[in-house]
Scaffold this active site. Structure first.
Site, PDB file in Angstrom:
ATOM      1  N   HIS A   8       0.851  -1.658  -0.120  1.00 52.81           N
ATOM      2  CA  HIS A   8       0.296   0.475   0.061  1.00 52.81           C
ATOM      3  C   HIS A   8       0.909   1.352  -0.010  1.00 52.81           C
ATOM      4  O   HIS A   8       2.229   1.635  -0.041  1.00 52.81           O
ATOM      5  CB  HIS A   8      -1.633  -0.023   1.125  1.00 52.81           C
ATOM      6  CG  HIS A   8       0.313  -0.232   2.313  1.00 52.81           C
ATOM      7  ND1 HIS A   8       0.469   1.118   2.983  1.00 52.81           N
ATOM      8  CD2 HIS A   8      -0.292  -1.095   3.167  1.00 52.81           C
ATOM      9  CE1 HIS A   8       0.991   0.098   4.382  1.00 52.81           C
ATOM     10  NE2 HIS A   8       0.102  -0.898   4.935  1.00 52.81           N
TER      11      HIS A   8
ATOM     12  N   HIS B  11       4.653   1.541   2.396  1.00 54.59           N
ATOM     13  CA  HIS B  11       5.113   0.540   1.540  1.00 54.59           C
ATOM     14  C   HIS B  11       5.687   1.334   0.808  1.00 54.59           C
ATOM     15  O   HIS B  11       6.873   1.638   0.948  1.00 54.59           O
ATOM     16  CB  HIS B  11       4.462  -0.545   1.651  1.00 54.59           C
ATOM     17  CG  HIS B  11       4.074  -1.125   2.504  1.00 54.59           C
ATOM     18  ND1 HIS B  11       2.583  -2.106   2.111  1.00 54.59           N
ATOM     19  CD2 HIS B  11       4.233  -1.372   3.984  1.00 54.59           C
ATOM     20  CE1 HIS B  11       2.436  -2.744   3.001  1.00 54.59           C
ATOM     21  NE2 HIS B  11       3.061  -2.093   4.228  1.00 54.59           N
TER      22      HIS B  11
ATOM     23  N   CYS C 214      -0.051  -9.128  20.327  1.00 51.45           N
ATOM     24  CA  CYS C 214      -1.567  -8.549  19.127  1.00 51.45           C
ATOM     25  C   CYS C 214      -0.410  -9.229  17.366  1.00 51.45           C
ATOM     26  O   CYS C 214       0.682  -8.292  17.691  1.00 51.45           O
ATOM     27  CB  CYS C 214      -1.432  -7.404  19.141  1.00 51.45           C
ATOM     28  SG  CYS C 214      -1.787  -6.574  17.417  1.00 51.45           S
TER      29      CYS C 214
ATOM     30  N   CYS D 164       0.690  -6.486  15.448  1.00 52.84           N
ATOM     31  CA  CYS D 164       2.167  -5.686  15.929  1.00 52.84           C
ATOM     32  C   CYS D 164       3.222  -6.730  16.034  1.00 52.84           C
ATOM     33  O   CYS D 164       4.245  -6.695  15.943  1.00 52.84           O
ATOM     34  CB  CYS D 164       1.660  -4.945  16.920  1.00 52.84           C
ATOM     35  SG  CYS D 164       0.676  -4.147  16.558  1.00 52.84           S
TER      36      CYS D 164
ATOM     37  N   CYS E 295      -6.051  -4.348  20.652  1.00 49.59           N
ATOM     38  CA  CYS E 295      -4.712  -3.524  20.053  1.00 49.59           C
ATOM     39  C   CYS E 295      -5.248  -1.930  19.603  1.00 49.59           C
ATOM     40  O   CYS E 295      -6.435  -2.340  18.708  1.00 49.59           O
ATOM     41  CB  CYS E 295      -4.160  -4.433  19.061  1.00 49.59           C
ATOM     42  SG  CYS E 295      -2.715  -3.207  18.048  1.00 49.59           S
TER      43      CYS E 295
ATOM     44  N   HIS F 148      -4.181  -1.805  15.474  1.00 49.25           N
ATOM     45  CA  HIS F 148      -5.113  -2.602  14.895  1.00 49.25           C
ATOM     46  C   HIS F 148      -6.904  -3.061  15.033  1.00 49.25           C
ATOM     47  O   HIS F 148      -7.634  -3.771  14.036  1.00 49.25           O
ATOM     48  CB  HIS F 148      -4.186  -4.604  14.768  1.00 49.25           C
ATOM     49  CG  HIS F 148      -3.185  -4.216  14.318  1.00 49.25           C
ATOM     50  ND1 HIS F 148      -1.806  -3.969  14.713  1.00 49.25           N
ATOM     51  CD2 HIS F 148      -3.191  -3.831  12.449  1.00 49.25           C
ATOM     52  CE1 HIS F 148      -1.024  -3.478  13.973  1.00 49.25           C
ATOM     53  NE2 HIS F 148      -1.147  -3.845  12.378  1.00 49.25           N
TER      54      HIS F 148
ATOM     55  N   LYS G 297      -7.178   8.263   9.375  1.00 47.62           N
ATOM     56  CA  LYS G 297      -6.212   7.470   8.613  1.00 47.62           C
ATOM     57  C   LYS G 297      -6.531   6.147   7.863  1.00 47.62           C
ATOM     58  O   LYS G 297      -8.155   6.307   7.395  1.00 47.62           O
ATOM     59  CB  LYS G 297      -6.631   6.461  10.428  1.00 47.62           C
ATOM     60  CG  LYS G 297      -5.417   5.210  10.219  1.00 47.62           C
ATOM     61  CD  LYS G 297      -5.384   4.745  11.609  1.00 47.62           C
ATOM     62  CE  LYS G 297      -4.749   3.540  11.222  1.00 47.62           C
ATOM     63  NZ  LYS G 297      -4.081   2.033  12.225  1.00 47.62           N
TER      64      LYS G 297
ATOM     65  N   LYS H  20      -9.288   0.575   4.455  1.00 42.47           N
ATOM     66  CA  LYS H  20      -9.861  -0.491   3.586  1.00 42.47           C
ATOM     67  C   LYS H  20     -11.169  -0.043   3.734  1.00 42.47           C
ATOM     68  O   LYS H  20     -12.274  -0.123   2.267  1.00 42.47           O
ATOM     69  CB  LYS H  20      -9.228  -1.282   2.857  1.00 42.47           C
ATOM     70  CG  LYS H  20      -8.101  -1.696   2.598  1.00 42.47           C
ATOM     71  CD  LYS H  20      -7.437  -2.826   1.460  1.00 42.47           C
ATOM     72  CE  LYS H  20      -6.198  -2.235   0.965  1.00 42.47           C
ATOM     73  NZ  LYS H  20      -5.551  -3.168   1.647  1.00 42.47           N
TER      74      LYS H  20
HETATM   75  N1  MSP Z   1       7.075  -5.862   9.429  1.00 38.28           N
HETATM   76  C1  MSP Z   1       8.073  -4.778  10.062  1.00 38.28           C
HETATM   77  C2  MSP Z   1       9.250  -4.043   9.758  1.00 38.28           C
HETATM   78  C3  MSP Z   1       9.828  -5.060  10.024  1.00 38.28           C
HETATM   79  S1  MSP Z   1      11.434  -4.424   9.735  1.00 38.28           S
HETATM   80  C4  MSP Z   1      12.622  -5.282  11.257  1.00 38.28           C
HETATM   81  C5  MSP Z   1       6.502  -4.137   9.904  1.00 38.28           C
HETATM   82  N2  MSP Z   1       6.495  -4.163   7.983  1.00 38.28           N
HETATM   83  S2  MSP Z   1       4.446  -2.974   7.482  1.00 38.28           S
HETATM   84  O1  MSP Z   1       4.278  -3.807   6.145  1.00 38.28           O
HETATM   85  O2  MSP Z   1       3.438  -2.961   8.654  1.00 38.28           O
HETATM   86  O3  MSP Z   1       5.453  -1.822   7.391  1.00 38.28           O
HETATM   87  C6  MSP Z   1       5.438  -0.982   8.624  1.00 38.28           C
HETATM   88  C7  MSP Z   1       6.080   0.287   7.256  1.00 38.28           C
HETATM   89  O4  MSP Z   1       4.790   0.195   6.370  1.00 38.28           O
HETATM   90  C8  MSP Z   1       6.217   1.575   8.146  1.00 38.28           C
HETATM   91  O5  MSP Z   1       7.361   1.443   9.508  1.00 38.28           O
HETATM   92  C9  MSP Z   1       6.391   2.618   7.347  1.00 38.28           C
HETATM   93  O6  MSP Z   1       7.791   2.654   6.947  1.00 38.28           O
HETATM   94  C10 MSP Z   1       5.320   2.368   6.659  1.00 38.28           C
HETATM   95  N3  MSP Z   1       4.236   2.626   6.495  1.00 38.28           N
HETATM   96  C11 MSP Z   1       3.092   1.739   6.525  1.00 38.28           C
HETATM   97  N4  MSP Z   1       1.909   2.422   6.676  1.00 38.28           N
HETATM   98  C12 MSP Z   1       2.003   3.841   6.568  1.00 38.28           C
HETATM   99  C13 MSP Z   1       1.696   5.273   6.507  1.00 38.28           C
HETATM  100  N5  MSP Z   1       0.225   5.286   5.951  1.00 38.28           N
HETATM  101  N6  MSP Z   1       1.918   6.042   6.645  1.00 38.28           N
HETATM  102  C14 MSP Z   1       3.708   6.057   5.865  1.00 38.28           C
HETATM  103  N7  MSP Z   1       4.060   4.945   6.125  1.00 38.28           N
HETATM  104  C15 MSP Z   1       3.751   3.779   6.328  1.00 38.28           C
HETATM  105  O7  MSP Z   1       5.759  -3.449  10.676  1.00 38.28           O
END
Ligand code: MSP
Length: 666
Positions: free
Chosen positions: A20, A23, A128, A131, A146, A149, A298, A301
């Site tokens: 998304h 990422h 959770c 997380c 949580c 979530h 926030k 979906k």
């Molecule tokens: N797998 C763990 C990270 C492990 S690192 C050793 C994780 N993954 S995640 O798929 O949930 O990705 C989290 C990351 O995605 C956030 O830290 C950020 O970099 C990015 N984002 C997820 N949602 C976001 C927003 N709404 N806005 C900006 N970035 C965000 O956590």
């Protein structure tokens, strides 16, 4: 030891959902920085990847009825394809299921254990799985929900290995004190410091009940806590614990971890503590950026009261906007360390304002005038240029020289939005310069040639500098601008600090479309609304499976409920998907529709869906259509897809909630 090295990492992403905007954002931030430092000849390494272990992923695969590895492979492929479609170019993609990573994570565990920081105990608490974190109990005996979530946590009571996190309180506080740049922005570092000062309890770092994980060395009944496994990726990717020590030595001291603020604690507390425990050097910088909201809320979906979701769909983004427009908007709109608001309207406004009317218009005005006045040859400041024209041009050159260190300093401290603001002050400066000097009024006066040459040289030279500065942000458009200015090579190969105000040697401007075509806001917004509002697009058969003309309907255009009941629609799940040889539109799917054997269904969607992305998907199937043959293969049903846009792009109908295979749609 040279300082001209740069190692940038993104979080590794969970693969239980599709990629998304969040990422995409962190990865494009890293991509921009990597391009900038590469351009400045830093030895650069840009790492991203996927976090593939843990309970949630195990469950998502079970729900999709797939072996976990097959499930994660398919999602990883989708992440890679998406990032590539947005032009992101990581140097490496680490997967936590890679054998080299597994070996490295186990080495780290052993090293921490040998130094006395791991012990065996018993854990009881609320977990959770999204997380991958234990949560505090609020009401005794009740599962806390949580707060990220919004789902109830789960009770875990089992034997567990613990990491002696509490032993690192003072060392962590000292780390934040002596290396303030290690956790940025400052406000976030203060939060982290308060957390560490207040409550640092030992951390449960293994699970018996989770099978999909890295086995704990010498005790394979336990798997490693997902965060111990995941965080170690930053060094296992450099060969730590698996044989490429030289990469570790070369890049680790220069690391910059980019993370969303949601996961800062793991990076600023647990990760340095693990490294301290292993006796390894600590990360140089962890930078926490804000989160994207959409319309102030926030992103989610789940549809709101008007039936619309505010989530930004990457397919929609990709379809309507160029990569450079997306990059510019994301990097300009999210201010240093703060949350950003992502709306398509704001994106279109920025694209039309800053890019089309700003930089794009400046470039096209300059090129057009050079063509008109000098037959395309970029002029230099001639010896007979009037003194006052020279003085004005010199002021512009000085402003560029003065702003360069400011621009570079903003990038260095990761304030990319400020860096862009600085560059756009110069776009505005050149715009004003052209308005003030009005070169278009001079083209008809042969006597004004020296003045005109001075003005157009200055504008072209300013644009050349901007192309270099902005290359990491706008890699496609700056390459085009370079060509338009008739320059050889590419701005990627010129370091901003090597630029000086100079003469153009034999450059001839080139023709071409505008760098940033104006976006039609109304048309784009309509199109986005029509394709994203549930139920609005017409549900049709995927192309090549065109439905038979309906015998029902009559003149009123209505059908009766009995007519509708004749169509048997069922939930199906794609088990396998393959291309059909010599048929570039067709995919051959085996679909479980709740019968004893799967059904073979042919669908004309091969140009829009890669087969591996469909595996595990829940779809809607018309199960009582007469079988038909296509390319010699029998098709026993039809999948439903929305037909979108003029091309009739199929978008497969699916479910937001879990539904059993074979369930009837009525
Ligand atoms: N797998 C763990 C990270 C492990 S690192 C050793 C994780 N993954 S995640 O798929 O949930 O990705 C989290 C990351 O995605 C956030 O830290 C950020 O970099 C990015 N984002 C997820 N949602 C976001 C927003 N709404 N806005 C900006 N970035 C965000 O956590």
């Amino acid at each position: 030891m040279t300082d001209r090295r740069f190692y940038v990492t993104t979080p590794i992403y969970y693969v239980n959902a599709r990629p998304h905007l969040g990422h995409l954002y962190t990865t494009l931030l890293a991509d921009t920085l990597a391009r900038h430092y590469r351009q400045r000849c830093f030895e650069t390494f840009f790492l991203t990847g996927t976090d593939e272990h843990g309970l949630n992923i195990e469950r998502a695969a079970a729900a999709a009825n797939l072996p976990v590895k097959a499930y994660v492979d398919a999602t990883v492929a989708e992440f890679q394809r998406t990032f590539a479609a947005f032009g992101l170019q990581p140097d490496d993609w680490i997967r936590t299921t890679d054998p080299a990573h597994i070996a490295g994570a186990q080495t780290l565990w052993r090293q921490v254990r040998e130094r006395g920081y791991i012990y065996k105990g018993h854990y009881e608490g609320w977990y959770c799985p999204s997380c991958n974190e234990f949560k505090e109990e609020v009401t005794p005996g009740e599962a806390p929900v949580c707060d990220i979530h919004l789902r109830p946590t789960e009770w875990v009571a089992e034997e567990s290995y613990f990491f002696k996190l509490s032993a690192f309180r003072d060392r962590l506080l000292e780390f934040y004190e002596t290396q303030p740049e290690a956790v940025q922005p400052d406000t976030r570092r203060n939060e982290v410091r308060s957390f560490v000062a207040a409550n640092l309890r030992d951390l449960s770092i293994s699970r018996i009940s989770v099978k999909w994980g890295i086995p704990v060395p010498d005790d394979p009944a336990h798997t490693m806590y997902v965060w111990f496994d995941a965080l170690s990726n930053y060094i296992t990717a450099l060969g730590y614990g698996n044989g490429r020590r030289q990469d570790f030595d070369r890049f680790w001291p220069y690391v910059l971890h980019l993370v969303g603020k949601d996961i800062l604690r793991f990076h600023a507390v647990y990760w340095p503590a693990f490294l301290m425990a292993a006796g390894l050097p600590l990360p140089r910088r962890v930078f926490s950026h804000g989160m994207w909201l959409s319309g102030g809320r926030k992103m989610s979906k789940t549809p709101d009261a008007s039936g619309r979701s505010n989530a930004i769909d990457l397919d929609v983004l990709r379809r309507h906007f160029s990569n450079d427009v997306v990059r510019y908007f994301c990097l300009r709109e999210m201010a240093y360390g703060q949350d950003g608001d992502f709306t398509y309207e704001a994106l279109i406004d920025r694209a039309n304002g800053d890019l089309a009317s700003g930089l794009g218009n400046l470039a096209s005005r300059t090129v057009t005038l050079i063509r008109k006045a000098f037959g395309g040859a970029v002029p230099n400041v001639p010896p007979d240029a009037p003194e006052e024209a020279r003085a004005m041009a010199a002021t512009i050159a000085e402003r560029f020289a003065a702003q360069r260190p400011v621009f570079l300093a903003h990038i260095e401290r990761l304030a990319l939005s400020r860096a862009l603001e600085t560059a756009w002050e110069l776009v505005a400066l050149l715009d004003k310069y052209l308005s003030d000097t009005a070169p278009w009024k001079l083209t008809a006066h042969p006597g004004a040639q020296p003045r005109l040459a001075t003005i157009l040289h200055t504008a072209a030279e300013g644009l050349r500098h901007l192309a270099v500065w902005l290359y990491p942000f706008l890699p496609d458009a700056t390459g085009q601008l370079w060509n338009r200015l008739g320059l050889a090579g590419h701005p990627a190969a010129v370091a901003p600090e090597d630029l000086s105000w100079q003469r153009f040697e034999g450059a001839v401007v080139a023709d071409g479309p505008g760098l940033f075509p104006r976006l039609d806001k109304t048309a784009i917004m309509n199109d986005i609304e029509n394709t994203s509002r549930p139920g609005t697009p017409e549900l049709t058969a995927a192309p090549s499976q065109a439905a038979e003309p309906s015998p029902a309907g009559g003149e009123s255009g209505y059908i009766t409920i009995d007519d509708f009941a004749k169509v048997e629609l069922r939930v199906g799940q794609v088990l396998t998907a393959e291309r059909v040889p010599k048929a570039d539109k067709l995919l051959c799917l085996q679909v479980d529709v709740g019968e004893t054997a799967p059904r073979q269904i042919l669908a004309g969607i091969a140009q829009y869906y890669a087969p591996e992305t469909l595996i595990g998907r829940k779809i809607v199937v018309v199960t009582n259509l007469a079988p038909r043959k296509l390319r010699g293969l029998e098709s026993n049903g039809m999948l439903l897809a929305a037909s979108v846009g003029e091309q009739g792009r199929p978008v497969i109908a699916t479910f937001a909630e879990d539904v059993p295979n074979g369930a009837r749609l009525k």
